[in-house]
Scaffold this motif. Structure first.
Motif, short mmCIF file in Angstrom:
data_model
loop_
_atom_site.label_atom_id
_atom_site.label_comp_id
_atom_site.label_asym_id
_atom_site.label_seq_id
_atom_site.Cartn_x
_atom_site.Cartn_y
_atom_site.Cartn_z
N ASP A 140 39.96 52.72 40.50
CA ASP A 140 39.03 51.70 40.98
C ASP A 140 37.78 52.36 41.56
O ASP A 140 37.62 53.58 41.49
CB ASP A 140 39.70 50.78 42.01
CG ASP A 140 40.18 51.52 43.25
OD1 ASP A 140 39.73 52.67 43.51
OD2 ASP A 140 41.00 50.96 44.00
N GLU A 166 26.31 47.26 45.77
CA GLU A 166 27.68 47.51 45.33
C GLU A 166 27.71 48.43 44.11
O GLU A 166 26.72 48.65 43.44
CB GLU A 166 28.36 46.17 44.96
CG GLU A 166 28.47 45.18 46.09
CD GLU A 166 29.49 45.57 47.14
OE1 GLU A 166 30.26 46.53 46.92
OE2 GLU A 166 29.53 44.91 48.20
N PHE A 175 30.28 49.00 40.55
CA PHE A 175 31.26 48.26 39.77
C PHE A 175 31.76 49.09 38.59
O PHE A 175 30.97 49.69 37.87
CB PHE A 175 30.65 46.96 39.22
CG PHE A 175 30.18 46.00 40.27
CD1 PHE A 175 31.07 45.15 40.90
CD2 PHE A 175 28.84 45.96 40.63
CE1 PHE A 175 30.63 44.27 41.87
CE2 PHE A 175 28.39 45.07 41.60
CZ PHE A 175 29.29 44.22 42.23
N LYS A 182 36.93 43.94 40.68
CA LYS A 182 35.81 43.72 41.60
C LYS A 182 34.65 43.04 40.89
O LYS A 182 34.07 42.08 41.41
CB LYS A 182 35.36 45.05 42.20
CG LYS A 182 34.20 44.93 43.18
CD LYS A 182 33.82 46.30 43.74
CE LYS A 182 32.63 46.23 44.67
NZ LYS A 182 32.25 47.56 45.19
#
Length: 336
Positions: A128, A258, A260, A302
């Motif tokens: 992740d 963020e 990803f 996510k």
């Protein structure tokens, strides 16, 4: 919205441009003056900026009047210095325009982790966004340093940024070679040359010899299990799905700040993909068992949760598309 696509003629860029146009954005694309892939953009209603992204003056001119930037432009192969310069300049010039520029989306790579365990064992699976970084080559290292340039610009200028990390990019007919004897042998050879990886045999056993001995021919579809009967896993990324995620990253407010992961909807099981490929191509799949478990997986929850990433590249869809490309001369710019 006016969006600059750096690397518009690339494998991902040419598909991204089409999706942005479908979303009614105005697009300017940077291309090399002698770009051999320029025909990928034929007939599209976009503005082309021809120049070298290692030239600061060109980067500045390309950014003039833009609202957002999606940076897909990097060279694959021994181009470390060029990639560093491109990433440094785009991050820096975007940072200088942080008050006007709404967003920079930077395309990195899952190779910064990496997530296939061939050369370095993963800390856990699936990989992740929080997984420790351990680039496995110069290209992946250039991507990680690019992320740091982007983060530095965000920290010092307030530039709004998004980082996207695709896994193994596939387009055209490439997926057809990923579940074959030749590919399994290649993976095992890389693993045996990498003592810190997940496929290394400490006793020196070269597992690929047995696979080759059983095969009818190198491109025979090949289904691989480990010693406990678990299927090998592979999670590639259709270039159209990467383009889709970049549209999400450019449009969704939740993306700002963020990073990803970007990959196929789920990992592909060799035990499903190889027999399917054999059926679709009129071949017989080879079934083999080896004492190592290959897991190339990439958690994408996510992106699905925060920015509505909805990849369409299942193994069935990618095989169907690749066979159309092979048999009909179709170009897979879109899913239709």
């Amino acid at each position: 919205m006016k969006i600059l696509v750096a690397g518009a003629a690339g494998q991902v860029g040419c598909r991204l441009v089409r999706q942005l146009l479908d979303h009614n954005h105005e697009v300017r694309g940077t291309v090399l003056p002698d770009d051999p892939c320029l025909d990928r953009l034929d007939g599209l209603d976009i503005e082309l900026a021809k120049g070298d992204l290692t030239d600061e003056a060109f980067v500045n001119s390309a950014l003039d009047g833009m609202d957002r930037v999606v940076h897909t432009a990097n060279f694959v192969g021994p181009q470390f210095d060029n990639n560093l310069q491109i990433n440094r300049l785009i991050a820096r010039v975007c940072g200088e325009r942080a008050d006007q520029l709404e967003r920079l989306v930077y395309v990195s790579s899952s190779g910064v982790f990496p997530n296939n365990g061939e050369k370095f064992a993963c800390a856990y699976h699936p990989v992740d966004e929080e997984h420790p970084r351990h680039p496995d080559g110069e290209y992946s290292l250039s991507k990680q340093i690019g992320e740091e340039f982007v983060n530095m610009a965000a920290d010092y200028t307030g530039l709004r940024t998004v980082i996207v990390r695709p896994s193994h990019v596939q387009s055209g007919t490439a997926i057809l070679s990923q579940f074959t004897v030749e590919r399994a042998v290649q993976i095992l050879k890389i693993g045996q040359a990498s003592p810190r990886g997940e496929l290394y045999m400490a006793d020196g056993t070269e597992l690929w010899h047995d696979v080759e001995a059983q095969a009818a021919y190198p491109d025979q579809p090949c289904s691989v299990r480990d010693g406990e009967g678990r299927s090998w896993l592979y999670q590639p990324n259709d270039a159209r799905d990467i383009a889709h995620m970049l549209v999400c990253a450019a449009e969704e407010d939740a993306a700002i700040g963020e990073s990803f992961n970007c990959g196929a909807p789920t990992p592909f099981y060799h035990t499903h993909a190889a027999p399917l490929l054999a059926e679709l191509t009129g071949q017989t799949a080879l079934e083999v068992q080896v004492p190592v478990w290959y897991r190339y997986d990439h958690a994408i929850g996510k992106a699905k949760r925060l920015i509505n990433y909805r990849p369409r590249g299942t193994v069935e869809a990618m095989f169907e598309s690749a066979l159309r490309v092979r048999d009909e001369g179709w170009i897979d710019y879109t899913w239709e």
